[in-house]
Design a protein around this motif. Structure first.
Motif, PDB file in Angstrom:
ATOM      1  N   HIS A 196      55.317  -7.302  -1.444  1.00  0.00           N
ATOM      2  CA  HIS A 196      54.310  -6.172  -1.314  1.00  0.00           C
ATOM      3  C   HIS A 196      54.379  -5.270  -2.666  1.00  0.00           C
ATOM      4  N   HIS A 225      50.914  -4.161  -5.506  1.00  0.00           N
ATOM      5  CA  HIS A 225      50.506  -2.659  -5.839  1.00  0.00           C
ATOM      6  C   HIS A 225      50.013  -2.743  -7.288  1.00  0.00           C
ATOM      7  N   GLU A 261      48.060   0.379   1.174  1.00  0.00           N
ATOM      8  CA  GLU A 261      49.275  -0.328   1.623  1.00  0.00           C
ATOM      9  C   GLU A 261      48.889  -1.504   2.611  1.00  0.00           C
ATOM     10  N   PHE A 281      56.916   2.239   1.662  1.00  0.00           N
ATOM     11  CA  PHE A 281      57.444   1.193   0.383  1.00  0.00           C
ATOM     12  C   PHE A 281      56.064   0.884  -0.034  1.00  0.00           C
TER      13      PHE A 281
HETATM   14 ZN    ZN Z   1      53.392  -0.106  -0.646  1.00  0.00          ZN
END
Ligand code: ZN
Length: 597
Positions: A353, A357, A376, A597
């Motif tokens: 993840h 980003h 996200e 996150f």
């Molecule tokens: Zn994230």
């Protein structure tokens, strides 16, 4: 240049608004056409910084104003873009020095308003004390010799307090890690960089950075960009290449004296993943280097070379969030392998993840804070796609199940239109289910998974700022379909999300079963959706798709399929692919834990 329109982003800038008279600011808020006609002359004349021309000038007809420009040194607040932040920071004391290199846009001026904390010292304008400076709401106005266009260097010192904000680790903090070492963290987030010095905290701004960190001799420091250690008490990180980065993730300095750098997996000229963990750290130990290597090959193949150089550092730390995506520099929570497994493999899922980003969030960033959902959603969806295609069976399925539960119990629409708007942090932690499901997963049966992925890649293909509307346009371009009604129904809205409930009945007739589905919601919206229903008999089962299409005109759908035995059980959305209510009426389903996150 007197009639030049400022760049789009500055039209919405609160700081720029402050530079113009109140009556005019209201006009700006009402319509951009007014700005195009009159912005520049007024910036020249109507401010508190330089000499102000008489009021009758401001009330003159538009065509008169358009010719009011005279070639004297311009005065008033200018619009500028910060192209580079040079930030010196001492981890032991919090002492900081900010240097902002700014491009000044025509028609120029002699003052600049920028957000900043209270308590700046040694403010300088192109190396000299400013002609004037004053506190304004949330910032400072600094004035020097007027200029039409060009560059200004603004410098200031500030001591960052050892303090965190909003019940998060955002701010400057020291914490003891699980092994008893001191972890220091300067952490920024969306619209927060002005806590650490003068900073333009608008989300759509991309800049270069040079971090010069002074630290104790034994301290190991990581920061965004290319990292070097010129001497035992200095670590430098430069992010000065073609690819710029946003402030939300770039103001980040972390240190731990016990970190040991260790190359985890490397392919020359492509990537080098280096872990910074204390001895006994659990992150690298819980990952398989070949698995991580295979993932990096895949994601780089889909999105292009790593945006900030081939070295990607991953530091383990005592953080509350599962991870944060600083450019070329990820911070992961040190106890990820020990947490409850909302995702089947918390460490691998979080690593994948955060890597996404680097492109989605960093290289391409948010137009506005409330575009948060797309970054996200993309990080989650691409992680999921990889789980689906290459990870052990069960990982992708568990990710979908967790998303679905998050989404069913979400408090907001993905891009809420509530007035007043929700607290940003509440919205941020709310989008990890609705985002990937509504923006991508749920569109797979309607557009095709390939078109969804093509849309994401098109959306991320150029650096810059992007909105949720831009994402819709990218998905429309990739699929050739109109997604207006879909986004109206699912993405934008106020109040409690009004997700549909599907009431499905069956009728058996000579080896066939006819399903009648009724979409029910409080608002009566006809949700564009294709939802699966599982029919189960004594010996057979069949998955049937109820496809309402992208522009449904009815809440009722009939589908007839061959099914040669009595239906014993009907399950709507058995694979967690659609955001739908499980109960009609008020849901008493408890929300699951929400991770940031
Ligand atoms: Zn994230």
């Amino acid at each position: 240049m007197g009639s030049r329109v400022p760049p789009r982003s500055s039209l919405h800038d609160k700081d720029a608004m402050r530079s113009i008279p109140g009556w005019f600011a209201k006009k700006v808020a009402r319509g951009l056409a007014v700005v195009a006609l009159t912005w520049s002359p007024l910036v020249l004349t109507g401010t508190g910084c330089g000499p102000t021309e008489d009021a009758s000038e401001q009330e003159a007809p538009l065509d008169t104003r358009a010719h009011s420009f005279t070639p004297m040194a311009p005065s008033g607040d200018f619009t500028a873009q910060v192209t580079r932040y040079e930030y010196e920071f001492a981890t032991q004391t919090g002492a900081a020095k900010s240097t902002l290199l700014m491009d000044v846009y025509p028609p120029g001026g002699d003052c600049f308003v920028v957000k900043a904390p209270q308590g700046l010292t040694e403010v300088h304008w192109n190396g000299n004390p400013p002609l004037r400076s004053e506190s304004v709401e949330d910032g400072i106005r600094v004035c020097g010799p007027g200029l039409f266009a060009g560059q200004v260097k603004l410098e200031a010192r500030f001591t960052v307090p050892l303090q965190t904000y909003d019940f998060t680790q955002v701010g400057f903090s020291r914490r003891t890690d699980k092994a008893g070492n001191t972890f220091s963290y300067l952490l920024n987030w969306v619209e927060g960089c002005d806590r650490f010095g003068p900073c333009d905290d608008r989300t759509d701004q991309l800049a270069q950075y040079v971090f010069t960190i002074k630290h104790a001799q034994n301290e190991r420091v990581v920061c965004p960009g290319q990292r070097t250690r010129p001497d035992n008490t200095t670590t430098k990180c430069t992010l000065t290449g073609l690819t710029k980065a946003p402030t939300y993730s770039s103001f980040a300095v972390a240190s731990n004296p016990a970190w040991v750098p260790s190359t985890f997996t490397e392919v020359s000229n492509k990537f080098k993943l280096v872990f910074y963990e204390v001895p006994g750290g659990k992150l690298a130990a819980s990952l398989n280097a070949n698995d991580v290597k295979a993932y990096l090959h895949w994601i780089i193949g889909e999105l292009g070379p790593l945006p900030y150089g081939t070295e990607l550092r991953v530091a383990g730390a005592p953080t509350e969030w599962l991870g944060v995506e600083h450019p070329a520099n990820l911070i992961l929570r040190e106890d990820l392998p020990d947490l409850r497994r909302d995702y089947a493999n918390m460490t691998m899922h979080t690593l994948m993840h955060e890597v996404v980003h680097q492109w989605a969030g960093n290289r391409t960033t948010l137009s506005r804070p409330f575009d948060f959902v797309w970054k996200e959603a993309i990080a989650e969806y691409l992680t999921y796609l990889y789980e689906l295609r290459a990870r052990p069976s069960g990982e992708a399925e568990q990710t979908r199940a967790y998303w679905d539960r998050l989404a069913r119990t979400a408090a907001y629409y993905p891009q809420p239109q509530d007035d007043p708007p929700p607290v940003f942090l509440s919205l941020a932690s709310d989008v990890y289910g609705t985002g990937p499901m509504i923006l991508f997963l749920q569109l797979e049966p309607l557009l095709g998974q390939d078109a969804v992925l093509r849309g994401i890649k098109g959306f991320l293909s150029q650096p810059g700022d992007r909105s949720v509307d831009d994402l819709r346009a990218a998905l429309e371009q990739a699929s050739g379909k109109n997604l207006g009604p879909y986004f109206d129904a699912w993405v934008h809205g106020a109040g409690d999300p009004d997700w549909p409930y599907f009431e499905v009945s069956t009728e058996e007739d000579d080896g066939d079963v006819t399903l009648t589905a009724l979409q029910r919601s409080v608002s009566g919206t006809h949700y564009p959706v294709a939802v699966d229903v599982l029919l189960e008999g004594a010996t057979q089962s069949k998955l049937v798709t109820l496809d309402y299409g992208l522009e449904p005109e009815s809440d009722t759908l009939h589908v007839t399929v061959p099914f040669p035995e009595p239906v014993l059980q009907v399950t709507v959305d058995p694979e967690n692919r659609v955001v739908n209510r499980r109960f009609l009426g008020v849901s008493d389903e408890p929300p699951p834990p929400r991770w940031l996150f």
